[in-house]
Design an enzyme around this catalytic site. Structure first.
Site, PDB file in Angstrom:
ATOM      1  CE1 TYR A   1      -3.103   8.351   8.346  1.00 49.41           C
ATOM      2  CE2 TYR A   1      -4.166   6.454   7.347  1.00 49.41           C
ATOM      3  CZ  TYR A   1      -3.615   7.074   8.443  1.00 49.41           C
ATOM      4  OH  TYR A   1      -3.573   6.431   9.654  1.00 49.41           O
TER       5      TYR A   1
ATOM      6  NE  ARG B   1      -8.294  -0.158   2.705  1.00 47.46           N
ATOM      7  CZ  ARG B   1      -8.174  -0.893   3.813  1.00 47.46           C
ATOM      8  NH1 ARG B   1      -7.581  -0.409   4.889  1.00 47.46           N
ATOM      9  NH2 ARG B   1      -8.647  -2.129   3.846  1.00 47.46           N
TER      10      ARG B   1
ATOM     11  CD  GLN C   1      -2.761   1.160   2.496  1.00 50.22           C
ATOM     12  OE1 GLN C   1      -2.229   1.415   3.572  1.00 50.22           O
ATOM     13  NE2 GLN C   1      -4.051   0.903   2.362  1.00 50.22           N
TER      14      GLN C   1
END
Length: 387
Positions: A210, A258, A128
């Protein structure tokens, strides 16, 4: 939807007439049916979601023996894919000083034996790629204190689309246009290093508050230039990153995104915008969307319960006509099987259940009456039996 191909006893179909991943002829897809995404085949649809371990070499972002044993045990336990924790594309993008990085060659060398072992166990190693933005430079969860790490204690100044702090954290600095362009390049370089490190799947982290999520949500992005305001502008950075990563890694490597499908807050990012941007990302080269929720703002009410995020994966799947992964309090074999068999998502990603039982896929197969041929030979005295 033709990117994700069900593998049966017959040769896999790669024609445009391939049915959606939730069907296998007239029969529902099973959790342990293998699938092919671009040039990568996964032995089942039960994948390990990224889980931060906060155990890298401090300041260096280099993987340690902990990562080898942690990720390796999950692969040995039968998962179709094992996606590592968020690896920052720049030093200042780490969530904590102990987080993984993928911005230099030393980090690549430390990751190579990990990906090799994961592959040796029959699983696909994934990574990721992330930047924490305003949620960077924080103490790891089990520290005696929480919040932002002071610079005198190894922390650093943070950046964000706008100078708006996450509650309880230090205020970030607003990124300049040139710095945004630099971030696109950082993701591109990180993708190249990920391939060099041996990963067979890349996921871009645009969730949980994020940096890429911060650009997407109007609650954290108040810019007035071409990276703020309209949905197209707020999504520009993510779509640009998808495009350059796809160009960098070529046509065969699966690329996931994601999303947090909702901020759970009035006026925030929601599932409708998620579906729209997922379609844009698909057109830019993304293959599957890992659907979570929340993380952008504190103090919101989230109706947590078993499978509470699955409806969001289903909404994005049906609205954008893309493949999705469901995640969030999926804790049993029967529950996971129902998600894919009912066409609510194409794969299931689990986290906490894998921490409780790294061999969950082997146990789940027994509970579902599926015989597997990938039990570790060293463990053949211990296959699960369900009477």
């Amino acid at each position: 939807m033709t990117a994700l191909v069900t593998q049966t006893d017959a040769a896999p179909s790669t024609t445009p007439d391939t049915p959606p991943a939730s069907t296998q002829g007239d029969a529902p897809v099973g959790l342990f049916d293998a699938v092919t995404l671009r040039g990568q085949t996964f032995r089942n649809r039960l994948w390990v979601a990224p889980m931060c371990q906060y155990s890298a070499e401090e300041e260096d972002g280099v993987a340690t023996d902990w990562h080898l044993v942690h990720l390796g045990s999950l692969a040995r336990g039968g998962a179709g894919a094992v996606i590592s924790e968020a690896a920052s594309v720049t030093p200042d993008g780490r969530i904590s000083p102990q987080d993984l990085g993928i911005w230099n060659d030393e980090q690549v060398e430390a990751l190579k034996p990990i990906t090799a072992f994961v592959r040796s166990q029959g699983s696909v190693p994934g990574i990721q790629l992330a930047h924490a933005g305003r949620k960077a430079s924080t103490f790891r969860p089990w520290s005696e204190v929480q919040g932002s790490v002071p610079e005198a204690e190894g922390g650093w100044p943070t950046v964000a689309p706008s100078a708006i702090a996450f509650e309880g954290y230090a205020a970030p600095r607003e990124l300049s246009r040139d710095e945004i362009a630099g971030l696109v390049e950082a993701f591109r370089a990180a993708a190249r290093r990920s391939v060099e490190a041996g990963f067979g799947l890349i996921e871009l982290h645009a969730a949980h508050g994020y940096l890429l999520h911060q650009f997407l949500s109007p609650l954290s992005n108040e810019r007035t230039d071409d990276h703020g305001g309209s949905l197209e502008n707020r999504a520009r950075l993510l779509v640009d990153v998808v495009r350059v990563v796809r160009a960098e890694v070529g046509d065969d490597l699966p690329l996931l995104v994601r999303f947090s499908a909702t901020d759970w807050a009035e006026g925030g990012w929601d599932e409708h915008e998620t579906a729209t941007v997922a379609a844009w990302c698909r057109d830019a080269g993304a293959d599957l969307f890992d659907i979570s929720t929340g993380g952008l703002v504190a103090g919101v009410t989230i109706p947590v319960g078993l499978g509470y995020q699955v409806p969001f994966a289903q909404h994005v799947r049906e609205t954008a006509e893309v493949e999705t992964g469901a995640v969030g309090l999926i804790v049993s074999a029967q529950q996971a099987q129902a998600v894919v068999a009912e066409g609510r998502a194409d794969v299931v990603l689990m986290a906490r259940e894998f921490l409780r039982d790294p061999h969950f896929p082997l146990r789940a197969a027994a509970e579902l009456g599926v015989e597997l041929d990938y039990w570790p030979e060293q463990y053949l005295r211990a296959p699960f039996r369900v009477s």
